[in-house]
Design a protein around this motif. Structure first.
Motif, PDB file in Angstrom:
ATOM      1  N   UNK A 184       0.828  -1.197   0.000  1.00 51.06           N
ATOM      2  CA  UNK A 184       0.000   0.000   0.000  1.00 51.06           C
ATOM      3  C   UNK A 184       0.867   1.254   0.000  1.00 51.06           C
ATOM      4  N   UNK A 185       2.015   1.209   0.652  1.00 47.31           N
ATOM      5  CA  UNK A 185       2.907   2.371   0.685  1.00 47.31           C
ATOM      6  C   UNK A 185       3.503   2.673  -0.678  1.00 47.31           C
ATOM      7  N   UNK A 204       2.866  11.908   4.763  1.00 40.89           N
ATOM      8  CA  UNK A 204       2.478  11.354   6.055  1.00 40.89           C
ATOM      9  C   UNK A 204       1.767  10.026   5.872  1.00 40.89           C
ATOM     10  N   UNK A 205       2.118   9.066   6.697  1.00 41.95           N
ATOM     11  CA  UNK A 205       1.510   7.731   6.659  1.00 41.95           C
ATOM     12  C   UNK A 205       0.861   7.470   8.011  1.00 41.95           C
ATOM     13  N   UNK A 241      -4.721   3.813   9.963  1.00 42.47           N
ATOM     14  CA  UNK A 241      -5.533   3.687   8.750  1.00 42.47           C
ATOM     15  C   UNK A 241      -4.876   2.816   7.692  1.00 42.47           C
ATOM     16  N   UNK A 242      -3.564   2.612   7.835  1.00 44.24           N
ATOM     17  CA  UNK A 242      -2.760   1.882   6.862  1.00 44.24           C
ATOM     18  C   UNK A 242      -2.836   2.524   5.485  1.00 44.24           C
ATOM     19  N   UNK A 267      -7.475  12.616  17.895  1.00 47.48           N
ATOM     20  CA  UNK A 267      -7.749  11.932  16.631  1.00 47.48           C
ATOM     21  C   UNK A 267      -8.602  10.679  16.873  1.00 47.48           C
ATOM     22  N   UNK A 268      -9.745  10.567  16.198  1.00 48.85           N
ATOM     23  CA  UNK A 268     -10.593   9.385  16.389  1.00 48.85           C
ATOM     24  C   UNK A 268      -9.943   8.093  15.897  1.00 48.85           C
ATOM     25  N   UNK A 269      -9.102   8.170  14.867  1.00 50.90           N
ATOM     26  CA  UNK A 269      -8.428   6.973  14.362  1.00 50.90           C
ATOM     27  C   UNK A 269      -7.398   6.476  15.364  1.00 50.90           C
ATOM     28  N   UNK A 270      -6.698   7.406  16.004  1.00 53.26           N
ATOM     29  CA  UNK A 270      -5.722   7.043  17.035  1.00 53.26           C
ATOM     30  C   UNK A 270      -6.425   6.373  18.208  1.00 53.26           C
TER      31      UNK A 270
END
Length: 76
Positions: A7-8, A41-42, A46-47, A65-68
């Motif tokens: 994905x990166x 930024x990665x 979320x990957x 941050x809600x993802x964190x």
């Protein structure tokens, strides 16, 4: 048979991710990838790469941050 890209390695529109400065965040899920003279930024939670405007928020408001928060809950 081709080599599968991570994905990166897949970036469709790099201009929306590209930064001319190396961003920093205290978030444990934030990583910086240097590529072709610019930075991106990665988000490990979320990957995926995060767009420039989200990098700004990640640098300043990482604690809320809600993802964190979700990633921390999954880890525990």
């Amino acid at each position: 048979m081709g080599v599968a890209l991570s994905q990166r390695d897949k970036v469709m529109f790099p201009v929306i991710y590209a930064l001319h400065y190396k961003p920093t965040s205290q978030c444990e899920f934030f990583k910086v990838v240097e590529r072709e003279g610019y930075y991106m930024g990665w988000c490990e939670a979320l990957e995926r790469y995060i767009v420039r405007s989200s990098v700004y928020r990640c640098e300043r408001y990482w604690q809320t941050c809600p993802f964190r928060r979700s990633a921390l809950q999954v880890q525990s």
